[in-house]
Design an enzyme around this catalytic site. Sequence first.
Site, PDB file in Angstrom:
ATOM      1  N   HIS A   1      26.404  52.675  46.273  1.00 30.53           N
ATOM      2  CA  HIS A   1      27.574  52.701  45.395  1.00 30.53           C
ATOM      3  C   HIS A   1      28.225  54.078  45.447  1.00 30.53           C
ATOM      4  O   HIS A   1      27.581  55.083  45.173  1.00 30.53           O
ATOM      5  CB  HIS A   1      27.173  52.365  43.952  1.00 30.53           C
ATOM      6  CG  HIS A   1      27.003  50.902  43.721  1.00 30.53           C
ATOM      7  ND1 HIS A   1      27.090  50.313  42.488  1.00 30.53           N
ATOM      8  CD2 HIS A   1      26.785  49.888  44.589  1.00 30.53           C
ATOM      9  CE1 HIS A   1      26.920  48.997  42.599  1.00 30.53           C
ATOM     10  NE2 HIS A   1      26.722  48.732  43.870  1.00 30.53           N
TER      11      HIS A   1
ATOM     12  N   PRO B   1      19.071  55.097  28.499  1.00 31.15           N
ATOM     13  CA  PRO B   1      19.361  54.649  29.870  1.00 31.15           C
ATOM     14  C   PRO B   1      20.812  54.805  30.321  1.00 31.15           C
ATOM     15  O   PRO B   1      21.128  54.539  31.479  1.00 31.15           O
ATOM     16  CB  PRO B   1      18.960  53.164  29.842  1.00 31.15           C
ATOM     17  CG  PRO B   1      18.958  52.781  28.414  1.00 31.15           C
ATOM     18  CD  PRO B   1      18.676  53.995  27.620  1.00 31.15           C
TER      19      PRO B   1
ATOM     20  N   TYR C   1      31.003  50.541  32.914  1.00 32.24           N
ATOM     21  CA  TYR C   1      30.587  51.069  31.612  1.00 32.24           C
ATOM     22  C   TYR C   1      31.764  50.856  30.659  1.00 32.24           C
ATOM     23  O   TYR C   1      32.822  51.456  30.852  1.00 32.24           O
ATOM     24  CB  TYR C   1      30.298  52.578  31.710  1.00 32.24           C
ATOM     25  CG  TYR C   1      29.012  52.915  32.434  1.00 32.24           C
ATOM     26  CD1 TYR C   1      28.937  52.915  33.813  1.00 32.24           C
ATOM     27  CD2 TYR C   1      27.867  53.259  31.711  1.00 32.24           C
ATOM     28  CE1 TYR C   1      27.757  53.238  34.472  1.00 32.24           C
ATOM     29  CE2 TYR C   1      26.680  53.587  32.358  1.00 32.24           C
ATOM     30  CZ  TYR C   1      26.633  53.568  33.732  1.00 32.24           C
ATOM     31  OH  TYR C   1      25.459  53.885  34.376  1.00 32.24           O
TER      32      TYR C   1
ATOM     33  N   TYR D   1      25.792  62.338  37.706  1.00 35.07           N
ATOM     34  CA  TYR D   1      25.381  60.945  37.895  1.00 35.07           C
ATOM     35  C   TYR D   1      24.650  60.773  39.224  1.00 35.07           C
ATOM     36  O   TYR D   1      23.627  60.087  39.302  1.00 35.07           O
ATOM     37  CB  TYR D   1      26.608  60.014  37.844  1.00 35.07           C
ATOM     38  CG  TYR D   1      26.244  58.568  37.618  1.00 35.07           C
ATOM     39  CD1 TYR D   1      26.300  57.997  36.349  1.00 35.07           C
ATOM     40  CD2 TYR D   1      25.836  57.758  38.679  1.00 35.07           C
ATOM     41  CE1 TYR D   1      25.952  56.674  36.138  1.00 35.07           C
ATOM     42  CE2 TYR D   1      25.487  56.428  38.480  1.00 35.07           C
ATOM     43  CZ  TYR D   1      25.554  55.894  37.202  1.00 35.07           C
ATOM     44  OH  TYR D   1      25.206  54.577  36.999  1.00 35.07           O
TER      45      TYR D   1
ATOM     46  N   LYS E   1      18.935  57.884  34.317  1.00 33.85           N
ATOM     47  CA  LYS E   1      18.196  59.068  34.741  1.00 33.85           C
ATOM     48  C   LYS E   1      16.669  58.969  34.648  1.00 33.85           C
ATOM     49  O   LYS E   1      15.969  59.783  35.259  1.00 33.85           O
ATOM     50  CB  LYS E   1      18.645  60.287  33.889  1.00 33.85           C
ATOM     51  CG  LYS E   1      20.014  60.806  34.256  1.00 33.85           C
ATOM     52  CD  LYS E   1      19.986  61.605  35.539  1.00 33.85           C
ATOM     53  CE  LYS E   1      21.333  61.783  36.175  1.00 33.85           C
ATOM     54  NZ  LYS E   1      21.692  60.773  37.176  1.00 33.85           N
TER      55      LYS E   1
HETATM   56  C1  FAD Z   1      16.298  49.076  29.647  1.00 34.12           C
HETATM   57  C2  FAD Z   1      15.975  50.237  30.553  1.00 34.12           C
HETATM   58  C3  FAD Z   1      16.835  50.570  31.585  1.00 34.12           C
HETATM   59  C4  FAD Z   1      16.568  51.661  32.412  1.00 34.12           C
HETATM   60  N1  FAD Z   1      17.462  51.981  33.398  1.00 34.12           N
HETATM   61  C5  FAD Z   1      17.211  53.040  34.199  1.00 34.12           C
HETATM   62  C6  FAD Z   1      18.093  53.368  35.288  1.00 34.12           C
HETATM   63  O1  FAD Z   1      19.082  52.686  35.557  1.00 34.12           O
HETATM   64  N2  FAD Z   1      17.806  54.444  36.065  1.00 34.12           N
HETATM   65  C7  FAD Z   1      16.681  55.205  35.828  1.00 34.12           C
HETATM   66  O2  FAD Z   1      16.460  56.180  36.567  1.00 34.12           O
HETATM   67  N3  FAD Z   1      15.804  54.908  34.809  1.00 34.12           N
HETATM   68  C8  FAD Z   1      16.037  53.853  33.992  1.00 34.12           C
HETATM   69  N4  FAD Z   1      15.126  53.522  32.993  1.00 34.12           N
HETATM   70  C9  FAD Z   1      13.919  54.355  32.779  1.00 34.12           C
HETATM   71  C10 FAD Z   1      12.785  54.084  33.769  1.00 34.12           C
HETATM   72  O3  FAD Z   1      12.442  52.733  33.792  1.00 34.12           O
HETATM   73  C11 FAD Z   1      11.542  54.949  33.398  1.00 34.12           C
HETATM   74  O4  FAD Z   1      11.966  56.265  33.222  1.00 34.12           O
HETATM   75  C12 FAD Z   1      10.442  54.897  34.464  1.00 34.12           C
HETATM   76  O5  FAD Z   1       9.763  53.674  34.418  1.00 34.12           O
HETATM   77  C13 FAD Z   1       9.413  56.039  34.264  1.00 34.12           C
HETATM   78  O6  FAD Z   1       8.358  55.884  35.175  1.00 34.12           O
HETATM   79  P1  FAD Z   1       6.889  56.397  34.829  1.00 34.12           P
HETATM   80  O7  FAD Z   1       6.047  56.037  36.008  1.00 34.12           O
HETATM   81  O8  FAD Z   1       6.943  57.821  34.406  1.00 34.12           O
HETATM   82  O9  FAD Z   1       6.438  55.586  33.536  1.00 34.12           O
HETATM   83  P2  FAD Z   1       6.165  54.031  33.377  1.00 34.12           P
HETATM   84  O10 FAD Z   1       7.071  53.227  34.234  1.00 34.12           O
HETATM   85  O11 FAD Z   1       6.152  53.766  31.920  1.00 34.12           O
HETATM   86  O12 FAD Z   1       4.693  53.839  33.960  1.00 34.12           O
HETATM   87  C14 FAD Z   1       3.545  54.288  33.262  1.00 34.12           C
HETATM   88  C15 FAD Z   1       2.345  53.444  33.670  1.00 34.12           C
HETATM   89  O13 FAD Z   1       1.167  53.935  33.021  1.00 34.12           O
HETATM   90  C16 FAD Z   1       0.422  52.836  32.525  1.00 34.12           C
HETATM   91  N5  FAD Z   1      -0.399  53.314  31.384  1.00 34.12           N
HETATM   92  C17 FAD Z   1       0.003  53.556  30.116  1.00 34.12           C
HETATM   93  N6  FAD Z   1      -1.032  53.981  29.371  1.00 34.12           N
HETATM   94  C18 FAD Z   1      -2.108  53.981  30.179  1.00 34.12           C
HETATM   95  C19 FAD Z   1      -3.484  54.301  29.958  1.00 34.12           C
HETATM   96  N7  FAD Z   1      -3.928  54.695  28.747  1.00 34.12           N
HETATM   97  N8  FAD Z   1      -4.338  54.200  30.998  1.00 34.12           N
HETATM   98  C20 FAD Z   1      -3.904  53.799  32.229  1.00 34.12           C
HETATM   99  N9  FAD Z   1      -2.607  53.467  32.480  1.00 34.12           N
HETATM  100  C21 FAD Z   1      -1.730  53.562  31.459  1.00 34.12           C
HETATM  101  C22 FAD Z   1       1.479  51.812  32.132  1.00 34.12           C
HETATM  102  O14 FAD Z   1       0.954  50.506  32.066  1.00 34.12           O
HETATM  103  C23 FAD Z   1       2.497  51.990  33.260  1.00 34.12           C
HETATM  104  O15 FAD Z   1       2.224  51.145  34.352  1.00 34.12           O
HETATM  105  C24 FAD Z   1      15.372  52.433  32.185  1.00 34.12           C
HETATM  106  C25 FAD Z   1      14.483  52.078  31.162  1.00 34.12           C
HETATM  107  C26 FAD Z   1      14.767  50.990  30.356  1.00 34.12           C
HETATM  108  C27 FAD Z   1      13.805  50.627  29.243  1.00 34.12           C
END
Ligand code: FAD
Length: 390
Positions: free
Chosen positions: A72, A292, A200, A384, A296
């Site tokens: 995009h 969101p 948006y 962005y 980011k």
């Molecule tokens: C509606 C929505 C839309 C979004 N849109 C965007 C977007 O367009 N662009 C963007 O960049 N981001 C977006 N995000 C944010 C993005 O999804 C998160 O920032 C991203 O998933 C972070 O990744 P992470 O691996 O740090 O955490 P998570 O994805 O939360 O992964 C953490 C993992 O740790 C595991 N865990 C938790 N506790 C424990 C434990 N005690 N022991 C072992 N494992 C555990 C969980 O089960 C999970 O699998 C959005 C979020 C939402 C809710």
Amino acid sequence: MRTQVAIIGAGPSGLLLGQLLSKHGIANIVLEQRSADYVLSRIRAGVIEQGAAELLDEAGVGNRMHRDGLTHDGIEISLGGQRHRIDFQALVGKSVIVYGQTEITRDLMDGRLAAGGQTLYETADVSLHQIEHGRASVRYRSGGVEQEIECDFVAGCDGFHGVSRKSIPEHVLKFYERVYPFGWLGILVDQPPVSAELIYASHERGFALCSMRSRTRSRLYLQCRLDDHIEDWPDGRFYEELRRRLDDNAASALGRGASIEKSIAPLRSFVAEPMRYGNLFLAGDAAHIVPPTGAKGLNLAASDVYYLWQALMEYYREQSTAGLDAYSARALQRVWKAERFSWWMTSILHCFPESSGFDQKMQRAELEYLLSSRAAMTALAENYVGLPYK
Ligand SMILES: Cc1cc2nc3c(=O)[nH]c(=O)nc-3n(C[C@H](O)[C@H](O)[C@H](O)COP(=O)(O)OP(=O)(O)OC[C@H]3O[C@@H](n4cnc5c(N)ncnc54)[C@H](O)[C@@H]3O)c2cc1C
């Protein structure tokens, strides 16, 4: 068991870090409390910055993203029924890739399997020990049996509700938080996007976003009340409300397909500082959350992983702790800039229930200025597509 880096969480940050470390010969084990299928069923992010895409390439898992992802070159902002395009290529010469977090997670899981990396799913009661100094260890239960992994370092990649951040003594951490007085009601539906790029929409009834995951799958959002319930939003009501908030062209292009997923997400800005305690390093949602609106969250998780991976390589290759010592400050510099951008996008596009007439005029003036000023549009585009890692 013994490894060099124990990684808690098999979300995007944990799996990406594991893949990068394995590729460079650093032993690691990923522990995940859920099953692989559960992790893959979570519908979340979809917009990938160029820097995050390059990191996925570096990890050797970018092929499908380049084949199936959509490049995009801009977004559209709808105001007062008129759409205005922010042209990223013309303004900053960069693009983003639309490719679902679910697909990234699947690519990372497949890459880890192919590389022989060890991921322990459904690990219960994960706890961290001796993280202050010396050799750390991680204990967990699997099939009812208690196990222990000794390691040099722990990477806390377990998201906002994980155990890693909670293992740091409270007096060490400082929290910064803003909870927004609304949420996002989102549906996933198998129908083509209403437009080639994300829309948006700022509207007096509330914000709306027409996003997508592919050419045949749309992700649609409405600003909703915090006390709204999914049951109160059958698909018919959702589409009716979304049509009201869109311009005429987008409204008439909008289908009425049955949703395959529907959820309400509260919006929050949150940062925990510092992102290191002894031999524990936090990355991704474990340390910070953004609303969101700026797309980011996943991208910030990727930049944290980049800094941590570089620091761990420096440690194992050169026996230098300089990168590890600088990790928290380096990561936080970029985190705060992304927090600012996400807060700003949220502030200019949503209806705030408590806002005064003056606040509303300021918001309108901000949007009109943005859409009439190349300098302001360039600032939006620069943030962005993602600020540089270095
Ligand atoms: C509606 C929505 C839309 C979004 N849109 C965007 C977007 O367009 N662009 C963007 O960049 N981001 C977006 N995000 C944010 C993005 O999804 C998160 O920032 C991203 O998933 C972070 O990744 P992470 O691996 O740090 O955490 P998570 O994805 O939360 O992964 C953490 C993992 O740790 C595991 N865990 C938790 N506790 C424990 C434990 N005690 N022991 C072992 N494992 C555990 C969980 O089960 C999970 O699998 C959005 C979020 C939402 C809710």
